[in-house]
Design an enzyme around this catalytic site. Structure first.
Site, short mmCIF file in Angstrom:
data_model
loop_
_atom_site.label_atom_id
_atom_site.label_comp_id
_atom_site.label_asym_id
_atom_site.label_seq_id
_atom_site.Cartn_x
_atom_site.Cartn_y
_atom_site.Cartn_z
N ASN A 64 -46.05 -73.81 -10.77
CA ASN A 64 -46.35 -73.02 -9.60
C ASN A 64 -47.56 -73.04 -8.92
OD1 ASN A 64 -43.77 -72.13 -9.22
ND2 ASN A 64 -44.33 -70.47 -10.83
N GLU A 128 -41.01 -77.31 -4.40
CA GLU A 128 -40.42 -76.13 -4.48
C GLU A 128 -40.69 -75.45 -2.98
OE1 GLU A 128 -38.70 -73.42 -7.70
OE2 GLU A 128 -40.56 -72.58 -6.81
N TRP A 222 -39.00 -59.44 -17.56
CA TRP A 222 -39.20 -60.78 -17.02
C TRP A 222 -40.18 -61.51 -17.75
CZ3 TRP A 222 -44.37 -61.54 -14.67
CH2 TRP A 222 -44.18 -63.03 -14.19
N ARG A 253 -36.50 -59.90 -9.27
CA ARG A 253 -35.74 -61.01 -9.86
C ARG A 253 -34.39 -60.50 -10.00
NH1 ARG A 253 -39.82 -62.98 -9.00
NH2 ARG A 253 -41.29 -64.05 -10.64
N ASP A 356 -31.80 -73.76 -12.97
CA ASP A 356 -32.92 -73.02 -12.73
C ASP A 356 -33.01 -72.11 -13.80
OD1 ASP A 356 -35.05 -72.02 -11.22
OD2 ASP A 356 -33.84 -70.80 -10.26
N HIS A 393 -50.02 -64.61 -12.69
CA HIS A 393 -49.10 -64.55 -11.65
C HIS A 393 -49.50 -63.74 -10.46
CE1 HIS A 393 -45.19 -64.73 -10.12
NE2 HIS A 393 -44.81 -65.47 -11.13
N SER A 446 -48.71 -71.16 -14.80
CA SER A 446 -48.85 -71.97 -16.16
C SER A 446 -49.91 -73.24 -16.14
CB SER A 446 -47.44 -72.58 -16.57
OG SER A 446 -46.97 -73.48 -15.59
#
Length: 637
Positions: A64, A128, A222, A253, A356, A393, A446
């Protein structure tokens, strides 16, 4: 099992790395290079097994954070502005910039080590979204862990890895961190690690709040359910200054299985609608100017996207659906004139939809199968999860750390002049942190966490070279810590026979019931799921009172075995995160992040008074908390 059964094991090292996730692997990889040059010893300690430790344990379907600045796609300055926008103006831009200028090198290392990154027909990475790369990432963590272990292996006897050892407390010499203490979760051993510098990267926290999934779903989350906020606990207990502890993250989510939504929104271009078919991001767009300048900027911050969906739910328009069938049909529509190509494309999209989840949230794939959901045929529910504490995040909680010397604003730099300017050192000498442990520098995910671990390790090695003296350890302090940490074992041994049920006893409490009490307090009084993520001063004051009672009862925790001893201390760690968070939410008298939490008594954003960091310190000598404002200093980008 009695406390007297435990052997004390002392391990002396130069650099101590606590944790085994992406940040720790980055720190170990970088530390091995610099330590080997100077004959220094590196020791890594993880409560799990490094191959499958941390937030990436089950895998990921995307990286990400990838800037791509070498290919002219974006600039580091673009990324700083993106984080500023998403966090509603509250970010340590020197830290964000530093991570962003190094993150691509970590991504390129991942590919070199064997991580499959998607590429198009021209051989370019498949994005993405603007900053995200698609990967086949089931073995992502295994690959990165192997590289860290291989790097340490080149150091011979100057490197050690201890797995299945749970770190409980920092080891202090006055106000300086000189190591850590903990215990094995497999053997009756109490560990004392002494070090010239320590990097705390033991992850963020889950299960501080009551989860949305209860009963048979207990334990689903999550974020990894074993993450108990040990990084923040460690830095708080050492006396380090903390920041943004109020900025918890609430991800939307797929409901119950917590499957990721990013690929559906960004790659599949899916819409989310309410039960009536209305698209809340369109129908409620008129509410965004209230949160200007961020609500009217691009991209719309994650918390505001949450908020618009939550308003639909509160208006009785739920459930909210991800229109998976519509997205797949739209992507395949270009092939409708060729039945063979259409069928092939539909099969490809269906495979990608399942992959996914299979790459990172297998439970969601199982839930789809168990509920007869085929994503190409019907929609699937999405919902806001419970709050989590992470600095990597879209949350920002963690320690206030020293930035890079070439970027850190003078207003921040002066805080470290007395103890030394070393990148990612906390306000406690010799104690460093990164990843979920470093606050106000979110959206590292990450790859950025790996890069930040490398940055912190390099800073820690520099500190050791300038302060290369053996740490002073007080044996009486160690003995006191051992007695306190093993007390739950002795308590169970002493009182277990007084009840026919080992889980019910007038003289102690088991960790599971303790966790339920903590979650109930935070859920009801500090803006959890059942309170529609809303709170006020009176609720917070009552919550703080109840947390005080819980803290008293923590002295009565009991452990039947090593596993329960770990659970006891995990929940103590969570309790401290809870108090820190509640105090920060109470101090910030505005609503800056609706969709993460809402102050009903201060329902508006206040740019004039609250475009500041909220920082706190717990004083180990007095046990008192101080909370203050710190100015936000923007980089000229």
């Amino acid at each position: 099992m009695k406390p007297s059964d435990f052997e004390t094991v002392r391990v002396d090292t130069d650099l101590l790395i606590l944790g085994g996730g992406m940040t720790a692997c980055g720190a170990a990889f970088e530390a091995a290079y610099w330590a080997k040059k100077h004959g220094l010893k590196v020791t890594v300690v993880d409560k799990a097994a490094i191959d499958r430790s941390g937030a990436v344990a089950m895998g990921l379907s995307a990286i990400n954070q990838y800037v791509g600045y070498g290919k002219g796609q974006n600039t580091v300055e673009d990324y700083v502005k993106y984080v500023r926008q998403d966090l509603m103006g509250i970010s340590r831009e020197d830290l964000v910039y530093d991570i962003a200028r190094h993150v691509d090198s970590s991504v390129h290392l991942f590919e070199k080590w064997g991580l499959p990154i998607w590429k198009d027909e021209q051989g370019e990475y498949v994005h993405e979204g603007r900053w995200q790369l698609m990967i086949n990432g089931e073995s992502y963590k295994v690959i990165v862990a192997e590289a860290a272990k291989n790097a340490l292996a080149t150091m011979g006897d100057k490197a050690e890895i201890y797995e299945r050892v749970f770190i409980v407390e920092p080891l202090m010499d006055g106000n300086k961190c000189v190591g850590a203490v903990g215990f094995s979760v497999r053997e009756n051993k109490f560990y004392v690690f002494t070090a010239k510098a320590t990097v705390a990267c033991m992850g963020g926290a889950v299960h501080v709040f009551r989860p949305r999934s209860v009963g048979e779903g207990l334990g689903r989350a999550w974020y990894p359910p074993w993450n108990s906020g040990s990084s923040a606990y460690f830095t708080i207990r050492a006396g380090a200054e903390m920041t943004c502890q109020e900025v918890r993250f609430i991800p939307v989510r797929f409901k119950d299985g917590y499957g990721p939504v990013g690929a559906w929104f960004l790659l599949f271009k899916s819409r989310a609608t309410n039960a009536m078919g209305g698209e809340y991001m369109v129908e409620r767009a008129g509410e965004l100017p209230k949160w200007a300048p961020y609500g009217t900027g691009k991209p719309i911050p994650a918390n505001l996207r949450n908020w618009l969906g939550m308003e639909d739910v509160m208006a009785g328009k739920g459930p909210i659906y991800m229109r998976t069938e519509e997205a797949i049909a739209n992507l395949a529509a270009a092939y409708k004139d060729d039945p063979k190509a259409f069928k092939k494309k539909m099969k490809e999209l269906e495979s990608e939809a399942w992959e996914d989840f299979l790459d990172m949230t297998i439970s969601q794939a199982l839930l789809w199968a168990g509920m007869n959901i085929q994503p190409e045929e019907r929609s699937s529910e999405i919902a806001a999860a419970e709050p989590y504490f992470i600095g990597s995040h879209s949350g920002a909680s963690g320690a206030w750390v020293c930035g890079p010397e070439d970027l850190m604003p003078a207003e921040y730099k002066k805080q470290w002049e007395a103890i030394g300017v070393y990148n990612h050192m906390t306000t406690v000498p010799a104690l460093f942190t990164a990843g979920d442990g470093a606050g106000a520098s979110s959206h590292k995910f990450s790859s950025g966490s790996h890069a930040e671990g490398r940055i912190a390790a390099k800073g820690a090695i520099a500190y050791i070279l300038d302060h290369n003296q053996a740490p002073k350890v007080d044996d009486a302090q160690v003995a006191k810590l051992k007695e306190r940490i093993l007390a739950p074992v002795g308590r169970f041994e002493q009182f277990a026979a007084m009840s026919s049920d080992p889980d019910i006893n007038p003289n102690f409490m088991k960790p599971k019931m303790f966790m339920f009490r903590l979650q109930k307090i935070m859920d009801e009084y500090c803006a959890g799921v059942s309170a529609q993520f809303t709170t006020n001063k009176h609720l917070l004051e009552r919550g703080l009172e109840l947390l005080g009672m819980l803290k008293e009862d923590a002295e009565k925790l009991a452990a039947e075995d090593l596993h329960e001893l770990m659970r006891c201390w995990e929940n103590v760690h969570r309790m401290w995160i809870a108090e820190s968070h509640l105090r920060h939410v109470m101090f910030r008298e505005e609503s800056r992040w609706p969709g993460y939490y809402f102050r009903a008594d201060y329902p508006d954003m206040d740019e004039k008074n609250w475009r500041v960091f909220v920082n706190s310190v717990w004083n180990p000598q007095t046990g008192e908390w101080t909370v203050k404002k710190v100015p936000v200093v923007n980089l000229p980008v």
